[in-house]
Design an enzyme around this catalytic site. Structure first.
Site, PDB file in Angstrom:
ATOM      1  N   HIS A  47     -18.114  29.914 -10.312  1.00 25.11           N
ATOM      2  CA  HIS A  47     -18.088  29.688 -11.760  1.00 25.11           C
ATOM      3  C   HIS A  47     -17.047  28.644 -12.134  1.00 25.11           C
ATOM      4  CE1 HIS A  47     -16.539  30.839 -15.851  1.00 25.11           C
ATOM      5  NE2 HIS A  47     -17.819  30.657 -16.116  1.00 25.11           N
ATOM      6  N   GLU A  50     -18.525  25.301 -11.459  1.00 29.46           N
ATOM      7  CA  GLU A  50     -19.485  24.934 -12.511  1.00 29.46           C
ATOM      8  C   GLU A  50     -18.761  24.296 -13.695  1.00 29.46           C
ATOM      9  OE1 GLU A  50     -20.975  26.923 -16.334  1.00 29.46           O
ATOM     10  OE2 GLU A  50     -21.179  28.309 -14.646  1.00 29.46           O
ATOM     11  N   HIS A  51     -17.628  24.890 -14.094  1.00 22.56           N
ATOM     12  CA  HIS A  51     -16.845  24.319 -15.194  1.00 22.56           C
ATOM     13  C   HIS A  51     -16.330  22.926 -14.845  1.00 22.56           C
ATOM     14  CE1 HIS A  51     -15.860  27.526 -18.321  1.00 22.56           C
ATOM     15  NE2 HIS A  51     -16.744  28.114 -17.529  1.00 22.56           N
ATOM     16  N   GLU A 120      -8.958  23.505 -17.327  1.00 20.78           N
ATOM     17  CA  GLU A 120     -10.120  24.391 -17.213  1.00 20.78           C
ATOM     18  C   GLU A 120      -9.718  25.775 -16.734  1.00 20.78           C
ATOM     19  OE1 GLU A 120     -13.848  24.374 -18.654  1.00 20.78           O
ATOM     20  OE2 GLU A 120     -12.378  22.752 -18.602  1.00 20.78           O
ATOM     21  N   GLU A 127     -11.934  32.796 -21.278  1.00 22.87           N
ATOM     22  CA  GLU A 127     -13.280  33.360 -21.171  1.00 22.87           C
ATOM     23  C   GLU A 127     -13.229  34.784 -20.625  1.00 22.87           C
ATOM     24  OE1 GLU A 127     -17.640  32.199 -19.192  1.00 22.87           O
ATOM     25  OE2 GLU A 127     -15.893  30.933 -18.817  1.00 22.87           O
TER      26      GLU A 127
END
Length: 421
Positions: A47, A50-51, A120, A127
């Site tokens: 994940h 992906e960011h 990020e 998140e």
């Protein structure tokens, strides 16, 4: 509509489907790498990667990546699941080559700039915090962990904060090196696409990559089951129950999905009618059947008050038991119709169709016709659905997660005994 599937010499696959009458297309690359392909020390890195794909390449800054697509009115995004990571865009017909160029750029040429990694990292930690503050989101992570304890498929996709806080540029590069070979990628496009043009572009952009060979298999899943209870001063008690189900290659998956729809797939379903409409025990309640390469889960979720949680849980068990005995032909027919209509309506979207193409290629190595899928759905009988329901009662493993004011909630073992009685 014609599906075309090609494989380059290095194993990179291209699947396309033209949809006449459309002026737009959805195009993306699905990578056979997700949360279950991580080692314990890598949990969350798929994940994170992906960011980072959108944070700059050798050719484009993060802003230029966004502007390249949005300047032509398009949309670009990505997601990470437990078995795949997808990078995709929706654009007008003439901008399909641009979209593919941008997606190829972010996959093949990421810079992993250290300053952007730190930015990020903070975004992902936020998140995670947001997920923890969303009870009807985090409870499914906990349910997954209880169903598959100490396994890659059971770990959260976002990862724990301590891992996210320590991932380095080298960690990201290593994961790409392990899992982002051309033979682990599928280019899928649907809508206003030119298959020959896309094949030529794919050869140009990806044909030079060396094949990696067969990747290391993901850790096999083993449904164990267990119970997680988190007490917190919320307005509602959140209840999630899971039973082991068939994997997506198992012919029984169709009976499982029809059973889930009949139990909790809409306003006419058993759980909705009995627990919400007749008894007023909840506002939200649903059931769904999900599947992976080697396992699956039927899940029931509801939110209710602490005072009514016990009644809701026991009645859910009672309805599951009753369905194994008296699920009617009318209920099965209605669920079949819902399943077929949902699939066919969804496939009017090029985005949904492109995702289906990629998933079918990943699962089967080809794209079965929609008519074939409909035939399999229509072939499910009332007896098949009852048999699946009987299996939930007699042989399927179970797991439960509870969150909120749940001090007086029944234990999973008590629910198991009621199910078997």
């Amino acid at each position: 509509m014609t599906v075309q599937l090609h494989t380059l010499s290095n194993g990179f696959r291209i699947v396309t489907e033209q949809m006449p009458g459309l002026k737009s297309a959805s195009i993306g690359i699905w990578v056979n790498a997700g949360g279950r392909h991580e080692r314990p020390d890598q949990n969350g890195i798929a994940h994170f990667l992906e960011h980072m794909a959108f944070k700059g390449t050798a050719r484009r800054s993060a802003l230029q990546i966004a502007e390249a697509i949005e300047d032509v009115g398009g949309y670009i995004n990505a997601y990470t699941s437990r078995e795949m990571t997808a990078y995709y865009a929706r654009v007008l017909e003439n901008d399909v080559p641009l979209a593919l160029d941008v997606i190829a750029d972010i996959l093949l040429n990421p810079t992993f700039d250290p300053s952007e990694i730190e930015v990020e990292r903070g975004v992902i930690l936020q998140e995670i915090g947001q997920a923890l503050d969303t009870p009807d989101d985090i409870i499914f992570d906990w349910l997954q962990e209880e169903a598959f304890p100490d396994q890659a498929i059971g770990r959260t996709i976002l990862g724990p904060t301590e891992r996210i806080s320590n991932f380095s540029r080298a960690d990201l590069s290593d994961f790409v090196g392990e899992h982002y070979g051309p033979d682990q990628m599928i280019l899928s496009a649907a809508g206003a696409v030119n298959p020959d043009e896309l094949l030529a572009l794919a050869e140009k952009l990806f044909g030079h990559l060396p094949a990696r060979g067969k990747p290391k298999a993901a850790q096999p899943a083993s449904f164990s089951g267990g119970e997680k209870r988190v007490v917190k001063g919320l307005e509602q008690a959140h209840f999630a129950l899971a039973f082991e189900g068939p994997n997506y290659r198992d012919p029984g998956i169709y009976a499982a999905q029809i059973h889930a729809i009949a139990m909790g797939g809409g306003m006419s379903s058993r759980l909705f009618q009995e627990l919400r409409e007749n008894r007023g025990l909840c506002y939200t309640i649903f059931a769904q059947a999900g599947a992976y390469a080697d396992t699956g889960m039927l899940t029931v979720y509801a939110g209710t008050s602490s005072e009514q949680l016990g009644e809701l849980a026991t009645l859910t068990i009672d309805e599951l038991k009753r369905a194994a005995e008296d699920m009617s032909a009318e209920e099965v027919a209605r669920a079949r119709a819902q399943m077929k209509a949902g699939m066919l309506m969804g496939l009017e979207s090029p985005s949904n169709r492109a995702e289906r193409l990629a998933r079918m290629v990943a699962i089967w190595g080809e794209v079965p016709g929609i008519e074939d899928t409909i035939e399999r759905i229509d072939a499910v009988t009332t007896g098949d659905v009852r048999s699946f329901g009987e299996g939930l009662i007699t042989t399927a493993g179970s797991a439960m997660a509870l969150y909120g004011p749940i001090e007086d909630a029944p234990a999973l073992e008590a629910l198991r005994r009621r199910l078997a009685a």
